[in-house]
Enzyme design. Structure first.
Site, short mmCIF file in Angstrom:
data_model
loop_
_atom_site.label_atom_id
_atom_site.label_comp_id
_atom_site.label_asym_id
_atom_site.label_seq_id
_atom_site.Cartn_x
_atom_site.Cartn_y
_atom_site.Cartn_z
N SER A 4 -6.67 5.70 3.94
CA SER A 4 -6.83 4.79 2.75
C SER A 4 -7.44 3.45 3.15
CB SER A 4 -5.61 4.80 1.91
OG SER A 4 -5.62 5.76 1.16
N GLN A 57 7.33 3.81 3.75
CA GLN A 57 6.05 3.37 3.79
C GLN A 57 5.87 2.23 4.70
OE1 GLN A 57 3.79 5.63 1.54
NE2 GLN A 57 2.11 4.91 2.85
N LYS A 109 0.87 -1.05 -0.15
CA LYS A 109 0.00 0.08 0.03
C LYS A 109 0.73 1.20 -0.03
CE LYS A 109 -4.15 2.08 0.64
NZ LYS A 109 -3.74 2.75 -0.85
N THR A 166 -4.43 13.25 5.41
CA THR A 166 -2.95 13.61 5.89
C THR A 166 -2.80 15.00 6.61
OG1 THR A 166 -2.51 12.28 3.91
CG2 THR A 166 -0.74 13.55 4.98
N LYS A 226 5.64 3.43 8.47
CA LYS A 226 4.62 4.10 8.62
C LYS A 226 3.19 3.24 8.62
CE LYS A 226 4.43 7.70 5.99
NZ LYS A 226 4.39 8.68 4.79
N ASN A 281 -2.46 19.13 -1.57
CA ASN A 281 -3.50 18.35 -0.80
C ASN A 281 -3.18 18.53 0.74
OD1 ASN A 281 -3.87 15.16 0.45
ND2 ASN A 281 -5.70 16.08 -0.21
N LYS A 331 5.38 1.75 -3.28
CA LYS A 331 5.08 2.98 -3.56
C LYS A 331 5.39 3.22 -5.13
CE LYS A 331 4.65 7.57 -2.50
NZ LYS A 331 3.80 8.28 -1.61
N GLY A 346 -2.88 8.21 -4.02
CA GLY A 346 -2.42 9.49 -4.67
C GLY A 346 -1.10 9.97 -3.81
N ASP A 347 -0.34 10.75 -4.47
CA ASP A 347 0.72 11.21 -3.86
C ASP A 347 1.03 12.65 -4.82
OD1 ASP A 347 3.03 10.88 -1.90
OD2 ASP A 347 3.92 11.76 -3.40
P1 NDP Z 1 0.38 17.75 -4.14
O1 NDP Z 1 0.97 17.51 -5.53
O2 NDP Z 1 -1.08 18.02 -3.95
O3 NDP Z 1 0.89 19.10 -3.60
C1 NDP Z 1 2.46 19.15 -3.51
C2 NDP Z 1 3.00 20.54 -2.95
O4 NDP Z 1 4.14 20.68 -2.89
C3 NDP Z 1 2.50 21.68 -4.12
O5 NDP Z 1 2.20 23.05 -3.62
C4 NDP Z 1 3.62 21.80 -5.06
O6 NDP Z 1 4.13 22.78 -5.73
C5 NDP Z 1 4.93 21.50 -3.92
N1 NDP Z 1 6.21 20.93 -4.56
C6 NDP Z 1 6.19 19.69 -5.13
N2 NDP Z 1 7.41 19.36 -5.21
C7 NDP Z 1 8.16 20.54 -4.93
C8 NDP Z 1 9.52 20.97 -5.01
N3 NDP Z 1 10.36 20.25 -5.67
N4 NDP Z 1 9.99 22.05 -4.55
C9 NDP Z 1 9.07 22.95 -3.77
N5 NDP Z 1 7.74 22.31 -3.93
C10 NDP Z 1 7.31 21.29 -4.43
O7 NDP Z 1 1.10 16.67 -3.09
P2 NDP Z 1 0.57 16.17 -1.84
O8 NDP Z 1 0.15 17.38 -0.85
O9 NDP Z 1 -0.05 15.03 -1.55
O10 NDP Z 1 2.09 15.58 -1.27
C11 NDP Z 1 2.94 16.55 -0.38
C12 NDP Z 1 4.04 15.95 0.47
O11 NDP Z 1 2.99 14.89 1.39
C13 NDP Z 1 4.73 14.59 -0.37
O12 NDP Z 1 6.07 14.51 0.21
C14 NDP Z 1 3.89 13.41 -0.22
O13 NDP Z 1 5.03 12.22 -0.53
C15 NDP Z 1 3.73 13.63 1.17
N6 NDP Z 1 2.35 12.82 1.66
C16 NDP Z 1 1.15 12.98 0.99
C17 NDP Z 1 0.04 12.10 1.30
C18 NDP Z 1 -1.34 12.11 0.81
O14 NDP Z 1 -2.17 11.70 1.01
N7 NDP Z 1 -1.26 12.98 -0.19
C19 NDP Z 1 0.39 11.22 2.51
C20 NDP Z 1 1.49 11.34 3.02
C21 NDP Z 1 2.62 11.91 2.66
P3 NDP Z 1 3.64 22.84 -7.45
O15 NDP Z 1 2.32 22.67 -7.59
O16 NDP Z 1 4.11 24.03 -7.91
O17 NDP Z 1 4.38 21.81 -7.95
#
Ligand code: NDP
Length: 446
Positions: free
Chosen positions: A376, A110, A89, A208, A113, A239, A125, A164-165
């Site tokens: 999830s 993961q 997962k 999250t 976690k 997100n 992943k 998603g991620d």
């Molecule tokens: P989203 O795609 O919804 O958002 C990502 C955000 O981070 C955007 O604002 C994006 O900006 C910014 N970002 C992405 N890459 C970079 C970078 N290289 N430098 C600076 N800013 C960056 O992703 P999530 O919110 O889902 O995920 C964010 C983090 O949380 C990740 O590390 C993910 O692995 C982790 N996570 C997510 C979970 C989930 O349920 N969604 C669960 C657990 C962890 P821009 O739009 O400009 O790219």
């Protein structure tokens, strides 16, 4: 690191150039040594040598046609890391920076976690170096369909359940699910993060970010602190960041800054969340648009500067390695007293060492952002039972899971590291012990 150094050396030798993967493994091996030392039978059974090697790594070509009729070729990945305690997962990430090292670090984290959530899910992943930014809906759909055409051969509701991620939200999950169903002719819970009308769970979108705040709330309370009136800086505006901002605000914090990959906005009166959601979730706009409406706010190009803003609480929710030693020094110098990781591995190992030395309240990603995958898993349960729980029911379960993760991590930290506040060690150990026991019980081929 002494006992497990040969394992670390072998990981570096066998996975050359995979810096993120090395970083994630090093952080875990350093902290689990005391517990491994107490279990010679695990050493004999090669548990640690096995846990750092994925059970299966799948890499595949994803070709699709863009709006100009040109053929595009991307690379797809799914790393099925460990299935000792349940089906693999973990999310799918679509971002141009994606490579095998990044997917392996995420898959490795993961495992621990998912174990911490107390739910029966293994670690995996996947993703692609496809960049959804600037693509039309049709192009996203074409890519997702091509990606799933191959991925569908390797996943299943009882085998591997992606979610998603970064770059994979409700729209992408929809296209991926549609293609899976078309190919396999079955309506199962093979993906999570689905739409509410077709098998999704209430609270998954918020999970999250909310879970991060529930976890931190618990940690703060343990130290006689709270979110109330705390100046809070949150990186990202995706997100995780948006719903962390929402829950932190509900708990009394004042969120003053958020970012995207182009830069950050600072709004000293407090971020207008309705505006941020409209820009990011509806219009898919750049964050710089925010200051056109909120004229007292400022936009600064570049992401790193966000950590120079004076704050009580920092919640990095964007991506890996966004806080290095230098940014950590600035945060600590500015008096930040709590950091909670919403993103995966947002702090370098050097930055983490500085937090621990300074004795601030630190919620490491494996524990603090586990609310997404926990919810999830609740979506998987609802799919299996063919029923839907209410928002309040799922939210209550999420809160209770985050509380129990905090307790498990702080108890393990006390028992093995002699320091209840070392949640890095606590989360790694509590997550590892359950998986190690399961791997041991399931044996190895002689
Ligand atoms: P989203 O795609 O919804 O958002 C990502 C955000 O981070 C955007 O604002 C994006 O900006 C910014 N970002 C992405 N890459 C970079 C970078 N290289 N430098 C600076 N800013 C960056 O992703 P999530 O919110 O889902 O995920 C964010 C983090 O949380 C990740 O590390 C993910 O692995 C982790 N996570 C997510 C979970 C989930 O349920 N969604 C669960 C657990 C962890 P821009 O739009 O400009 O790219």
């Amino acid at each position: 690191m002494q006992l497990l150094k040969p394992v670390m050396d072998s990981v570096i030798a066998r996975n050359p150039g995979q810096a993120e993967f090395h970083q994630a493994v090093e952080e875990v091996l350093e902290t689990i040594e005391p517990v491994v030392a107490k279990h010679p039978e695990w050493m004999k059974a090669g548990i640690v040598e096995r846990i750092v090697e994925p059970e299966r790594q799948i890499m595949f070509r994803v070709s699709w046609v863009d709006d100009n009729g040109n053929v595009q070729v991307n690379r797809g990945f799914r790393v099925q890391f460990n299935s000792a305690i349940g089906p693999y997962k973990g999310g799918l990430r679509f971002h141009p920076s994606v490579n095998l090292s990044i997917i392996k670090f995420l898959g490795f984290e993961q495992i621990f976690k998912n174990s911490l959530t107390t739910l029966p899910i293994g670690g995996g992943k996947g993703g692609s170096d496809f960049d959804p930014k600037g693509k039309s809906d049709r192009e996203i759909m074409a890519f997702c369909q091509s990606f799933m055409t191959e991925l569908s051969k390797h996943i299943g509701a009882d085998t591997d359940v992606p979610a998603g991620d970064i770059g994979v939200g409700g729209r992408e999950i929809g296209y991926l699910y549609g293609q899976y169903k078309r190919i396999r002719n079955e309506f199962t819970g093979v993906l999570t993060g689905k739409g509410l009308g077709w098998g999704g769970s209430l609270t998954r979108t918020e999970a999250t970010g909310y879970g991060l705040c529930y976890f931190m709330d618990e940690a703060l309370r343990d130290h006689g602190k709270s979110f109330k009136d705390a100046i809070t800086v949150i990186s990202g505006s995706g997100n995780v960041a948006i719903y962390a901002a929402q829950k932190a605000t509900e708990l009394g914090a004042k969120v003053v800054a958020m970012s995207d990959s182009s830069g950050y906005v600072y709004d000293p009166e407090g971020i207008d969340l309705a505006l941020m959601k409209e820009l990011k979730e509806v219009k898919r706009a750049r964050i710089s648009e925010y200051v056109k409406t909120r004229t007292n706010a400022t936009f600064t190009v570049g992401c790193r500067g966000i950590w120079t803003i004076k704050c009580d609480i920092a919640l990095p929710c964007a991506t890996q390695n966004e806080i290095d030693a230098e940014s950590a020094d600035i945060l600590l110098k500015n008096g930040t007293w709590a950091i909670g990781e919403g993103a995966n591995m947002p702090s370098t190992n050097e930055a983490i060492a500085k937090y621990l030395k300074a004795g601030i309240i630190f919620g490491p990603a494996k524990a603090a952002n586990a609310g997404g995958v926990a919810t999830s898993a609740l979506e998987m349960s609802q799919n299996s039972m063919r029923l839907s729980w209410t928002f309040e029911e799922v939210d209550a379960k999420l809160k209770s899971i985050m509380k129990s993760i905090y307790k498990a991590a702080s108890d393990a930290a006390e028992e093995y590291a002699g320091d209840r506040n070392n949640l890095v060690a606590g989360a790694n150990i509590a997550g590892f012990v359950k998986v190690a026991n399961a791997m041991y019980a399931q044996g190895v081929a002689y």
